[in-house]
Design a protein around this motif. Sequence first.
Motif, PDB file in Angstrom:
ATOM      1  N   LYS A 122       0.853  -1.184   0.000  1.00 56.72           N
ATOM      2  CA  LYS A 122       0.000   0.000   0.000  1.00 56.72           C
ATOM      3  C   LYS A 122       0.893   1.239   0.000  1.00 56.72           C
ATOM      4  O   LYS A 122       1.984   1.242   0.579  1.00 56.72           O
ATOM      5  CB  LYS A 122      -0.909   0.031   1.231  1.00 56.72           C
ATOM      6  N   ILE A 123       0.409   2.303  -0.622  1.00 60.62           N
ATOM      7  CA  ILE A 123       1.168   3.548  -0.641  1.00 60.62           C
ATOM      8  C   ILE A 123       0.972   4.275   0.684  1.00 60.62           C
ATOM      9  O   ILE A 123      -0.152   4.477   1.138  1.00 60.62           O
ATOM     10  CB  ILE A 123       0.726   4.435  -1.819  1.00 60.62           C
ATOM     11  N   ASN A 124       2.077   4.641   1.322  1.00 58.88           N
ATOM     12  CA  ASN A 124       2.025   5.359   2.591  1.00 58.88           C
ATOM     13  C   ASN A 124       2.110   6.863   2.334  1.00 58.88           C
ATOM     14  O   ASN A 124       3.127   7.360   1.835  1.00 58.88           O
ATOM     15  CB  ASN A 124       3.180   4.917   3.502  1.00 58.88           C
ATOM     16  N   TRP A 125       1.042   7.564   2.685  1.00 64.21           N
ATOM     17  CA  TRP A 125       0.953   8.999   2.423  1.00 64.21           C
ATOM     18  C   TRP A 125       1.210   9.803   3.688  1.00 64.21           C
ATOM     19  O   TRP A 125       0.843   9.387   4.792  1.00 64.21           O
ATOM     20  CB  TRP A 125      -0.427   9.371   1.902  1.00 64.21           C
ATOM     21  N   THR A 126       1.794  10.981   3.500  1.00 60.56           N
ATOM     22  CA  THR A 126       1.859  12.004   4.551  1.00 60.56           C
ATOM     23  C   THR A 126       0.962  13.154   4.102  1.00 60.56           C
ATOM     24  O   THR A 126       1.252  13.806   3.083  1.00 60.56           O
ATOM     25  CB  THR A 126       3.297  12.514   4.754  1.00 60.56           C
ATOM     26  N   ILE A 127      -0.144  13.364   4.820  1.00 65.95           N
ATOM     27  CA  ILE A 127      -1.078  14.433   4.462  1.00 65.95           C
ATOM     28  C   ILE A 127      -0.678  15.705   5.190  1.00 65.95           C
ATOM     29  O   ILE A 127      -0.508  15.715   6.410  1.00 65.95           O
ATOM     30  CB  ILE A 127      -2.525  14.032   4.811  1.00 65.95           C
ATOM     31  N   LEU A 128      -0.505  16.773   4.434  1.00 65.98           N
ATOM     32  CA  LEU A 128      -0.036  18.050   4.963  1.00 65.98           C
ATOM     33  C   LEU A 128      -1.177  19.057   5.031  1.00 65.98           C
ATOM     34  O   LEU A 128      -2.174  18.925   4.316  1.00 65.98           O
ATOM     35  CB  LEU A 128       1.097  18.577   4.079  1.00 65.98           C
ATOM     36  N   PRO A 129      -1.059  20.084   5.865  1.00 62.85           N
ATOM     37  CA  PRO A 129      -2.149  21.065   6.005  1.00 62.85           C
ATOM     38  C   PRO A 129      -2.271  22.034   4.836  1.00 62.85           C
ATOM     39  O   PRO A 129      -3.303  22.701   4.688  1.00 62.85           O
ATOM     40  CB  PRO A 129      -1.773  21.813   7.286  1.00 62.85           C
ATOM     41  N   GLU A 130      -1.247  22.102   3.978  1.00 60.78           N
ATOM     42  CA  GLU A 130      -1.245  23.069   2.880  1.00 60.78           C
ATOM     43  C   GLU A 130      -2.371  22.787   1.876  1.00 60.78           C
ATOM     44  O   GLU A 130      -2.604  21.631   1.501  1.00 60.78           O
ATOM     45  CB  GLU A 130       0.098  23.025   2.161  1.00 60.78           C
ATOM     46  N   SER A 133      -6.306  26.022  -4.597  1.00 61.41           N
ATOM     47  CA  SER A 133      -7.455  25.809  -5.481  1.00 61.41           C
ATOM     48  C   SER A 133      -6.970  25.233  -6.806  1.00 61.41           C
ATOM     49  O   SER A 133      -5.999  25.724  -7.393  1.00 61.41           O
ATOM     50  CB  SER A 133      -8.204  27.120  -5.726  1.00 61.41           C
ATOM     51  N   ILE A 134      -7.646  24.185  -7.256  1.00 65.08           N
ATOM     52  CA  ILE A 134      -7.414  23.625  -8.583  1.00 65.08           C
ATOM     53  C   ILE A 134      -8.765  23.622  -9.289  1.00 65.08           C
ATOM     54  O   ILE A 134      -9.670  22.887  -8.899  1.00 65.08           O
ATOM     55  CB  ILE A 134      -6.841  22.199  -8.499  1.00 65.08           C
ATOM     56  N   GLU A 135      -8.885  24.458 -10.316  1.00 67.16           N
ATOM     57  CA  GLU A 135     -10.176  24.688 -10.964  1.00 67.16           C
ATOM     58  C   GLU A 135     -11.199  25.087  -9.897  1.00 67.16           C
ATOM     59  O   GLU A 135     -10.969  26.045  -9.180  1.00 67.16           O
ATOM     60  CB  GLU A 135     -10.604  23.443 -11.758  1.00 67.16           C
ATOM     61  N   VAL A 136     -12.287  24.342  -9.757  1.00 64.36           N
ATOM     62  CA  VAL A 136     -13.326  24.718  -8.794  1.00 64.36           C
ATOM     63  C   VAL A 136     -13.166  23.993  -7.466  1.00 64.36           C
ATOM     64  O   VAL A 136     -14.005  24.138  -6.577  1.00 64.36           O
ATOM     65  CB  VAL A 136     -14.732  24.429  -9.378  1.00 64.36           C
ATOM     66  N   PHE A 137     -12.089  23.222  -7.306  1.00 69.22           N
ATOM     67  CA  PHE A 137     -11.943  22.392  -6.118  1.00 69.22           C
ATOM     68  C   PHE A 137     -10.900  22.941  -5.155  1.00 69.22           C
ATOM     69  O   PHE A 137      -9.889  23.515  -5.561  1.00 69.22           O
ATOM     70  CB  PHE A 137     -11.543  20.966  -6.511  1.00 69.22           C
ATOM     71  N   LYS A 138     -11.128  22.714  -3.882  1.00 67.56           N
ATOM     72  CA  LYS A 138     -10.120  22.953  -2.864  1.00 67.56           C
ATOM     73  C   LYS A 138      -9.299  21.677  -2.741  1.00 67.56           C
ATOM     74  O   LYS A 138      -9.835  20.597  -2.469  1.00 67.56           O
ATOM     75  CB  LYS A 138     -10.763  23.294  -1.517  1.00 67.56           C
ATOM     76  N   ALA A 139      -7.993  21.806  -2.944  1.00 66.95           N
ATOM     77  CA  ALA A 139      -7.113  20.636  -2.937  1.00 66.95           C
ATOM     78  C   ALA A 139      -6.159  20.712  -1.759  1.00 66.95           C
ATOM     79  O   ALA A 139      -5.736  21.791  -1.345  1.00 66.95           O
ATOM     80  CB  ALA A 139      -6.331  20.556  -4.241  1.00 66.95           C
ATOM     81  N   GLN A 140      -5.825  19.534  -1.232  1.00 68.40           N
ATOM     82  CA  GLN A 140      -4.909  19.445  -0.096  1.00 68.40           C
ATOM     83  C   GLN A 140      -3.674  18.664  -0.517  1.00 68.40           C
ATOM     84  O   GLN A 140      -3.733  17.754  -1.344  1.00 68.40           O
ATOM     85  CB  GLN A 140      -5.587  18.762   1.089  1.00 68.40           C
ATOM     86  N   LYS A 141      -2.549  19.017   0.066  1.00 69.26           N
ATOM     87  CA  LYS A 141      -1.265  18.439  -0.320  1.00 69.26           C
ATOM     88  C   LYS A 141      -0.983  17.137   0.430  1.00 69.26           C
ATOM     89  O   LYS A 141      -1.330  16.988   1.603  1.00 69.26           O
ATOM     90  CB  LYS A 141      -0.151  19.445  -0.031  1.00 69.26           C
ATOM     91  N   ALA A 142      -0.356  16.209  -0.262  1.00 70.10           N
ATOM     92  CA  ALA A 142       0.111  14.961   0.348  1.00 70.10           C
ATOM     93  C   ALA A 142       1.400  14.548  -0.347  1.00 70.10           C
ATOM     94  O   ALA A 142       1.617  14.860  -1.523  1.00 70.10           O
ATOM     95  CB  ALA A 142      -0.936  13.863   0.224  1.00 70.10           C
ATOM     96  N   THR A 143       2.253  13.851   0.374  1.00 65.95           N
ATOM     97  CA  THR A 143       3.518  13.403  -0.205  1.00 65.95           C
ATOM     98  C   THR A 143       3.715  11.915   0.077  1.00 65.95           C
ATOM     99  O   THR A 143       3.150  11.356   1.021  1.00 65.95           O
ATOM    100  CB  THR A 143       4.716  14.185   0.374  1.00 65.95           C
ATOM    101  N   THR A 144       4.532  11.284  -0.748  1.00 67.49           N
ATOM    102  CA  THR A 144       4.858   9.872  -0.547  1.00 67.49           C
ATOM    103  C   THR A 144       6.168   9.547  -1.246  1.00 67.49           C
ATOM    104  O   THR A 144       6.610  10.279  -2.157  1.00 67.49           O
ATOM    105  CB  THR A 144       3.742   8.954  -1.074  1.00 67.49           C
ATOM    106  N   TYR A 145       6.780   8.450  -0.830  1.00 64.02           N
ATOM    107  CA  TYR A 145       7.925   7.887  -1.540  1.00 64.02           C
ATOM    108  C   TYR A 145       7.451   6.581  -2.157  1.00 64.02           C
ATOM    109  O   TYR A 145       6.985   5.681  -1.453  1.00 64.02           O
ATOM    110  CB  TYR A 145       9.091   7.619  -0.582  1.00 64.02           C
TER     111      TYR A 145
END
Length: 284
Positions: A122-130, A133-145
């Motif tokens: 499974k992909i292990n994500w780190t969800i960040l508070p940042e 806006s992407i088009e009409v959506f509010k997007a949240q940042k996540a990172t992974t290796y």
Amino acid sequence: MKIIITLFLLISGILFSQNQRFVYEYSFKMDTLNKDKAEKEIMNLDITKEGSYFYSALLITRDSLLNAEVEKGKASNSVNIDFRKIKHPKVNFRVSKTYPGLETIYHTSLNASNVAVKEPDKINWTILPETKSIEVFKAQKATTYFGGRNWIAWFTHEIQIQDGPYKFCGLPGLILQIEDEEGTHIFNLAGSMKLKDGFSLIDAKTAEILLTKEKFNKLWNEYLQDPAKNIKLMHSSSGMSETILFDSNTGNPLTKQELIRNKETRAKEFLKRFNNFIEKDLYK
């Protein structure tokens, strides 16, 4: 590359539609000798309640043209397909996922065989508070290796689908954008459309060889050492021993040695340049 498609029209429809196609623009730099040149391909992520299927949109166009040519040939009792008129995908992999467990399988071809590689982790994500806006959506940042690369993703809680392009999935919302930190593989959501009721995921009914990642990597390295191995085996069989093949450019007959040498030369020249795969770990 441009696509004309209804972009993000009905958020509520996307949320509750069982059959949905999300269209991504995939920008990639596979040519390590020309790192400034980016290729682009339009990719489809088709979603039903059973799972998803990620593939080049050109596969649909190619299959439609091939079927049309075959039907035309049947009517005239002569099938003569000019493959030069058919645009082929630059991307030769497909990815399928099953819901709800998100079991992920990578489909491709290797040395003239169709292979399927199950993703064991499974992909292990780190969800960040940042957020942004992407088009009409509010997007949240996540990172992974993943796959030997660091990735930056932007997902939206407004589309409650835990999926995304390629193998990327498992975030609490659809992935709208994702790219590796080097900027050599970039996926951007470009549009969406509702699919008809009764739609089923594309499933190439070609037989596949199921491989582990380790076995795939072993076969890949064997291919790098001997890219003409399948041609050698084919011509060593009794059925091919007397077969005469011709050069598609000159029309002249080719000896078995010339055919093998041409295959080896083309493969080595191609692989010397086009070797920046999404998953470094898979093609190491």
